[in-house]
Design a protein around this motif. Structure first.
Motif, short mmCIF file in Angstrom:
data_model
loop_
_atom_site.label_atom_id
_atom_site.label_comp_id
_atom_site.label_asym_id
_atom_site.label_seq_id
_atom_site.Cartn_x
_atom_site.Cartn_y
_atom_site.Cartn_z
N ALA A 94 2.89 -31.88 30.08
CA ALA A 94 4.04 -31.09 29.63
C ALA A 94 3.78 -30.47 28.26
O ALA A 94 4.17 -29.33 28.00
N ALA A 95 3.12 -31.21 27.38
CA ALA A 95 2.88 -30.73 26.02
C ALA A 95 1.89 -29.57 25.99
O ALA A 95 1.89 -28.76 25.05
N LEU A 96 1.04 -29.45 27.00
CA LEU A 96 0.07 -28.36 27.05
C LEU A 96 0.69 -27.06 27.53
O LEU A 96 0.16 -25.98 27.28
N VAL A 97 1.82 -27.15 28.23
CA VAL A 97 2.47 -25.95 28.78
C VAL A 97 2.85 -24.96 27.68
O VAL A 97 2.51 -23.77 27.77
N PHE A 116 5.27 -29.21 18.13
CA PHE A 116 3.85 -29.52 18.06
C PHE A 116 3.53 -30.47 16.92
O PHE A 116 2.74 -31.40 17.08
N ASN A 117 4.12 -30.25 15.73
CA ASN A 117 3.91 -31.18 14.63
C ASN A 117 4.38 -32.58 15.00
O ASN A 117 3.75 -33.59 14.66
N LEU A 173 11.79 -27.24 31.27
CA LEU A 173 10.79 -26.28 31.73
C LEU A 173 9.38 -26.84 31.55
O LEU A 173 8.51 -26.67 32.41
N MET A 174 9.14 -27.53 30.42
CA MET A 174 7.83 -28.17 30.20
C MET A 174 7.52 -29.19 31.28
O MET A 174 6.41 -29.25 31.81
N PHE A 175 8.52 -30.01 31.60
CA PHE A 175 8.30 -31.07 32.60
C PHE A 175 7.90 -30.48 33.95
O PHE A 175 6.91 -30.89 34.56
N ILE A 176 8.68 -29.51 34.43
CA ILE A 176 8.44 -29.03 35.79
C ILE A 176 7.12 -28.27 35.88
O ILE A 176 6.34 -28.45 36.82
N LEU A 177 6.83 -27.42 34.88
CA LEU A 177 5.55 -26.69 34.90
C LEU A 177 4.38 -27.64 34.68
O LEU A 177 3.32 -27.48 35.31
N GLY A 178 4.56 -28.62 33.82
CA GLY A 178 3.50 -29.59 33.59
C GLY A 178 3.19 -30.41 34.83
O GLY A 178 2.02 -30.66 35.16
N ILE A 179 4.24 -30.83 35.53
CA ILE A 179 4.04 -31.61 36.75
C ILE A 179 3.33 -30.77 37.81
O ILE A 179 2.34 -31.20 38.43
N VAL A 180 3.82 -29.54 38.04
CA VAL A 180 3.25 -28.70 39.09
C VAL A 180 1.80 -28.34 38.80
O VAL A 180 0.90 -28.59 39.62
N PHE A 181 1.54 -27.77 37.61
CA PHE A 181 0.18 -27.34 37.30
C PHE A 181 -0.74 -28.54 37.09
O PHE A 181 -1.93 -28.49 37.43
N GLY A 182 -0.22 -29.62 36.50
CA GLY A 182 -1.03 -30.81 36.31
C GLY A 182 -1.47 -31.42 37.63
O GLY A 182 -2.63 -31.83 37.78
#
Length: 415
Positions: free
Chosen positions: A304-307, A80-81, A19-28
């Protein structure tokens, strides 16, 4: 997304990464390609934070996917850590040892100036708007510059509830909108400072915080950087970098656990890395391997990490409620602006670059600690400042909590 909307996304780390990858790619990609967003709103990093938050606000993500992201971000084990440790290790070891100690010693006064500047302008804003100077400082300025949520708003609510006729939970609902709004303002000011730095190059070191007047030293540092960047990346080296990062984190955690539990692990991590760099504990090959490992994560996973930051920490309902009060918004803006100017101007006096000291010492006092640091520095295109931002968030936030305890006993909350 088929798995998401059929409620079959696996409730584990693989589902979270997917989920992080796909949202990060799209919004990024949207943030990086739409010129208005790229030039004026911070580009991909901003979209990766606000895009998922808006999806939640409009009911576009199922509850189980939201829960998965929050657990992945804040639960145990905490992604996150994991991610921030690699970024801090790479950033610290990439700083030249010749300027590391000098810049660190000069940085603490900028943090103190940020606290003073934020509180002074907030008090003035409270007087002008009729909100009240004491109330503006205690309920807006202190939460904004108090170190985020876990090490800021939560203990602050406990401190305040001891003198107010409110429970800790009720007090938290009072201070949290200020924390969220301050985080957003810090990101927006970071975008503005990045543009100012591009327009006026003399105000910025482009990620380097300390001014270097010695031309021979500047040349030596440039040669050192060029030499480090010429070393090729190797599979074995990446493994070594992973090992070094985990080792330093566990050493910092051990100190935090057995010696001084009240000091955040990341503070000890930075101090250990500072000592290791200054004393040349690690040979160059191990330093470079750790830098390469850090860059692997930054270059491949930043969007992806910002999602999950947007999903776990950015509550749009609280933001909307906060911005509906003009006085609340004005005082919040003045608080963040005061922190920025306080850190930036003192930084210039101490021969630090205005843009870098304003961002690391000022804006990273006004955001939501580690998550806010990452978002703010990504928006400013200055992830190299992460070690300094961690100093500001943790050491500065601890100072604010101590001052808050003294102030609330002396002057109350102004409510």
């Amino acid at each position: 997304m088929l798995l998401v909307y059929t409620h079959k996304l696996p409730n584990n780390v693989m589902g979270a990464y997917g989920l992080m990858f796909i949202l990060g790619i799209v919004f990024g990609e949207i943030g990086s390609r739409v010129s208005f967003i790229r030039n004026w709103l911070g580009g991909g990093p901003i979209m990766c934070i606000f895009g998922p938050s808006l999806m939640i606000y409009f009911g576009m993500l199922p509850p189980e996917s939201i829960g998965l992201m929050k657990d992945f971000m804040k639960g145990s084990p905490s992604f996150f850590n994991f991610f921030i440790t690699f970024l801090i290790c790479g950033a610290m070891l990439s700083i030249s040892r010749r300027i590391l100690l000098q810049s660190t010693l000069k940085f603490l006064p900028t943090v103190l100036a940020a606290i003073f500047g934020g509180c002074i302008l907030a008090a003035l804003g409270g007087l002008v708007t009729g909100y009240g100077a004491v109330k503006a400082v205690m309920l807006l300025a202190v939460p904004i510059i108090g170190g985020g949520v876990g090490a800021g708003a939560l203990p602050l609510s406990q401190i305040y509830s001891q003198t107010a006729a409110m429970t800790t939970e009720q007090m938290l609902s009072v201070v949290m909108p200020a924390v969220v709004l301050g985080n957003i303002l810090a990101i927006l000011f970071a975008i503005a400072l990045n543009r100012i730095g591009k327009k006026y190059p003399g105000l910025t070191g482009n990620g380097q915080i300390m001014k270097i007047d010695d031309s021979e030293l500047r040349t030596a540092l440039e040669n050192e950087k060029a030499h480090r960047e010429s070393i090729p990346v190797s599979i074995e080296g990446l493994g070594v970098g992973f090992f070094i990062s985990v080792t330093f984190y566990l050493a910092a955690f051990a100190i935090n656990r057995f010696l001084v539990p009240s000091v955040h692990t990341f503070v000890w991590l930075i101090l250990l890395l500072t000592i290791a760099k200054a004393a040349k504990v690690l040979p160059e090959s191990l330093e470079v391997s750790t830098i390469h490992w850090s860059q692997t994560w930054v270059k491949n996973l930043l969007f992806a990490a910002l999602v999950p930051i947007g999903i776990a920490y950015m509550n749009m309902e609280q933001v909307i409620a906060a911005v509906s009060n003009p006085a609340y918004v004005i005082i919040s803006i003045l608080t963040v602006l005061g922190s920025l100017l306080g850190a930036g101007l003192i930084g210039v006096v101490l021969k630090l670059f205005f843009v870098e000291s304003s961002i690391a010492g000022g804006l990273c006092m006004a955001n939501m600690a580690q998550t806010g640091d990452l978002a703010t520095l990504a928006a400013a295109e200055r992830l190299e400042l992460l070690p300094y931002s961690a100093y500001a968030s943790r050491i500065g936030g601890s100072i604010v909590l101590v001052l808050a305890g003294l102030l609330v006993s002396a002057i109350g909350l102004g409510m």
